[in-house]
Design an enzyme around this catalytic site. Structure first.
Site, PDB file in Angstrom:
ATOM      1  N   ALA A  33       0.848  -1.370  -0.043  1.00 29.82           N
ATOM      2  CA  ALA A  33       0.192  -0.153  -0.100  1.00 29.82           C
ATOM      3  C   ALA A  33       0.859   1.232  -0.190  1.00 29.82           C
ATOM      4  O   ALA A  33       0.715   2.259  -0.691  1.00 29.82           O
ATOM      5  CB  ALA A  33      -0.817  -0.009   1.187  1.00 29.82           C
ATOM      6  N   ASP A  94       8.068   1.968  -9.868  1.00 32.89           N
ATOM      7  CA  ASP A  94       9.224   2.809 -10.240  1.00 32.89           C
ATOM      8  C   ASP A  94       9.139   3.104 -11.683  1.00 32.89           C
ATOM      9  O   ASP A  94       9.555   4.178 -12.214  1.00 32.89           O
ATOM     10  CB  ASP A  94      10.538   1.989  -9.884  1.00 32.89           C
TER      11      ASP A  94
END
EC number: 2.7.8.-
Length: 209
Positions: A33, A94
């Site tokens: 999360a 990312d």
């Protein structure tokens, strides 16, 4: 995080982040999360502010959001878990965050009719993705690919420095930084491909480089 943060500041940040990680775990928040929330923060900074030329505000939001890249790792260590899905999620987030950062800079400069700076931002976007892909693909094929002069953290620090130079009115500061990041990323791609090539063509029984 990549090596620059590991060497320079990881130990110091751990003293701050470890208690935060413990508190989040007690509250029932999961590392995954935190990973997603951090990426959403980067998207807010990039798409909400950088695309409109508010680069300093974007820089602050993105920098704070990127600390989650260490926070989720601290949470996972404290829970004593190594989750392959978590690693996949982290890498995927990312790539999304990196694309948003450099894509938003490219968009802003496109609206300002600065094609040269747009090209620099797109070069960073493309080469940054390839740098990460080459390593992931190489390791998936069983090779070692821990080489390269620039990784994700260096790219983020670099674009941050460029954003500060732009904020303080340094002519061509951000553009020069992005061209440099793009060039260094190309070198890194070459280093990684070369390393895998040497391993793939090494005589049987030879040590992998």
């Amino acid at each position: 995080m990549a090596k620059i943060l590991s060497v320079v500041s990881r130990a110091g940040l751990a003293r701050i982040l470890d208690p935060v990680a413990a508190a989040l775990l007690r509250a029932g928040v999961t590392p995954n999360a935190v990973t997603v929330i951090g990426t959403l923060g980067v998207l807010v900074g990039a798409l909400g502010f950088a695309t409109r030329g508010h680069l300093f505000i974007a820089l602050v939001i993105i920098t704070l959001s990127c600390f989650t890249d260490m926070l989720d790792g601290a949470m996972a260590r404290q829970r004593g878990i190594t989750n392959k899905f978590g690693a996949l999620l982290d890498s995927s987030m990312d790539r999304i965050a990196d694309g948003a950062v450099f894509g938003s800079v490219a968009y802003w400069y496109a609206t300002q009719h600065e094609p040269r700076v747009v090209a620099a931002a797109l070069l960073c976007l493309l080469t940054g993705q390839v740098v990460s892909y080459v390593k992931a693909r190489a390791e998936g094929l069983g090779f070692t690919c821990n080489v390269g002069i620039i990784e994700r953290a260096e790219r983020l620090v670099g674009i941050g420095i460029g954003g500060l130079l732009w904020t303080f009115g340094v002519p061509y500061g951000l553009e020069v930084v992005m061209w440099l990041l793009g060039a260094l990323s190309i070198v890194t791609i070459g280093q990684r491909v070369g390393t895998v090539y040497r391993q793939a063509h090494a005589p049987a029984g030879a040590d992998a480089q």
